[in-house]
Design a protein around this motif. Structure first.
Motif, short mmCIF file in Angstrom:
data_model
loop_
_atom_site.label_atom_id
_atom_site.label_comp_id
_atom_site.label_asym_id
_atom_site.label_seq_id
_atom_site.Cartn_x
_atom_site.Cartn_y
_atom_site.Cartn_z
N ASP A 71 34.69 -25.84 -30.95
CA ASP A 71 33.55 -26.43 -30.24
C ASP A 71 33.60 -26.11 -28.76
O ASP A 71 32.57 -25.83 -28.14
CB ASP A 71 33.52 -27.95 -30.44
CG ASP A 71 33.29 -28.34 -31.89
OD1 ASP A 71 32.66 -27.55 -32.63
OD2 ASP A 71 33.74 -29.43 -32.29
N ALA A 72 34.79 -26.12 -28.20
CA ALA A 72 34.93 -25.81 -26.77
C ALA A 72 34.55 -24.35 -26.49
O ALA A 72 33.87 -24.06 -25.51
CB ALA A 72 36.35 -26.09 -26.30
N PHE A 73 34.99 -23.44 -27.36
CA PHE A 73 34.64 -22.03 -27.17
C PHE A 73 33.13 -21.81 -27.35
O PHE A 73 32.53 -21.02 -26.63
CB PHE A 73 35.44 -21.13 -28.11
CG PHE A 73 36.90 -21.01 -27.71
CD1 PHE A 73 37.26 -20.63 -26.43
CD2 PHE A 73 37.90 -21.29 -28.62
CE1 PHE A 73 38.60 -20.52 -26.05
CE2 PHE A 73 39.24 -21.20 -28.26
CZ PHE A 73 39.60 -20.81 -26.97
N ALA A 74 32.52 -22.52 -28.28
CA ALA A 74 31.06 -22.42 -28.45
C ALA A 74 30.35 -22.94 -27.21
O ALA A 74 29.37 -22.34 -26.75
CB ALA A 74 30.62 -23.20 -29.69
N LEU A 75 30.84 -24.02 -26.64
CA LEU A 75 30.25 -24.57 -25.43
C LEU A 75 30.43 -23.60 -24.26
O LEU A 75 29.51 -23.42 -23.45
CB LEU A 75 30.89 -25.91 -25.10
CG LEU A 75 30.32 -26.69 -23.93
CD1 LEU A 75 28.84 -27.00 -24.16
CD2 LEU A 75 31.11 -27.99 -23.73
N ARG A 76 31.57 -22.95 -24.18
CA ARG A 76 31.78 -21.94 -23.13
C ARG A 76 30.77 -20.80 -23.26
O ARG A 76 30.21 -20.35 -22.27
CB ARG A 76 33.20 -21.36 -23.21
CG ARG A 76 34.28 -22.28 -22.74
CD ARG A 76 35.62 -21.59 -22.86
NE ARG A 76 36.73 -22.47 -22.56
CZ ARG A 76 37.99 -22.05 -22.51
NH1 ARG A 76 38.29 -20.78 -22.73
NH2 ARG A 76 38.96 -22.90 -22.24
N ARG A 77 30.58 -20.31 -24.50
CA ARG A 77 29.62 -19.21 -24.71
C ARG A 77 28.20 -19.65 -24.34
O ARG A 77 27.46 -18.90 -23.71
CB ARG A 77 29.67 -18.72 -26.15
CG ARG A 77 30.91 -17.91 -26.49
CD ARG A 77 30.82 -17.27 -27.87
NE ARG A 77 30.65 -18.24 -28.94
CZ ARG A 77 31.65 -18.87 -29.55
NH1 ARG A 77 32.89 -18.65 -29.20
NH2 ARG A 77 31.40 -19.73 -30.53
N ILE A 83 23.99 -19.32 -17.85
CA ILE A 83 24.17 -18.79 -16.50
C ILE A 83 23.58 -17.39 -16.41
O ILE A 83 22.89 -17.05 -15.44
CB ILE A 83 25.65 -18.82 -16.09
CG1 ILE A 83 26.10 -20.27 -15.88
CG2 ILE A 83 25.90 -17.97 -14.85
CD1 ILE A 83 27.60 -20.44 -15.73
N ARG A 84 23.81 -16.57 -17.43
CA ARG A 84 23.29 -15.20 -17.43
C ARG A 84 21.75 -15.21 -17.45
O ARG A 84 21.10 -14.48 -16.72
CB ARG A 84 23.83 -14.45 -18.65
CG ARG A 84 23.53 -12.96 -18.64
CD ARG A 84 24.16 -12.22 -19.82
NE ARG A 84 25.58 -12.44 -19.93
CZ ARG A 84 26.17 -13.14 -20.92
NH1 ARG A 84 25.45 -13.68 -21.88
NH2 ARG A 84 27.48 -13.30 -20.95
N ILE A 85 21.16 -16.08 -18.27
CA ILE A 85 19.70 -16.17 -18.35
C ILE A 85 19.13 -16.66 -17.03
O ILE A 85 18.14 -16.12 -16.52
CB ILE A 85 19.28 -17.09 -19.51
CG1 ILE A 85 19.59 -16.41 -20.84
CG2 ILE A 85 17.81 -17.47 -19.41
CD1 ILE A 85 19.50 -17.33 -22.04
N ALA A 86 19.77 -17.66 -16.44
CA ALA A 86 19.29 -18.18 -15.16
C ALA A 86 19.39 -17.12 -14.07
O ALA A 86 18.49 -16.98 -13.25
CB ALA A 86 20.08 -19.43 -14.77
#
Length: 110
Positions: A71-77, A83-86
């Motif tokens: 879940d933490a890795f999914a949240l990181r992705r 951030i990339r989209i923004a």
């Protein structure tokens, strides 16, 4: 007496996921074997300092210890993608460049 939640924190899963060992965790945190074992197996309650020590030793954010590593890795992705989209949406030249670049699947008539 109320029993503790089954998944109070995920120290053991993080240690396994990061391919480290209890001994290495002990070395990095300065915990003795008994404390590390009890924390890993949910036999000892943890405090904020314990969470912070473990997170620092594992190079993760303290809140991540309260969630399964998957879940933490999914949240990181998710965060990285947001951030990339923004960043893309703030770049006025990004959209202009996309508009000027013909799509390879569309034939351009000259």
């Amino acid at each position: 007496m109320a029993s503790a939640p089954a998944n109070d924190w995920f120290l053991k899963q993080w240690v396994e996921t990061l391919r480290t060992s209890q001994a290495e965790l002990e070395r990095r945190t300065g915990w003795d074997k008994r404390k590390a074992s009890h924390l890993m197996n949910g036999k000892q309650p943890y405090k904020r300092d314990t969470v912070n020590e473990a997170a620092m030793a594992l190079s993760i954010d303290p809140f991540e210890l309260l969630m399964h590593p998957d879940d933490a890795f999914a949240l990181r992705r998710l965060r990285e993608n947001a951030i990339r989209i923004a960043a893309d949406s703030r770049n006025p030249f990004h959209r202009e460049a996309e508009a000027k670049t013909p799509r390879p699947d569309i034939a351009v008539n000259e």
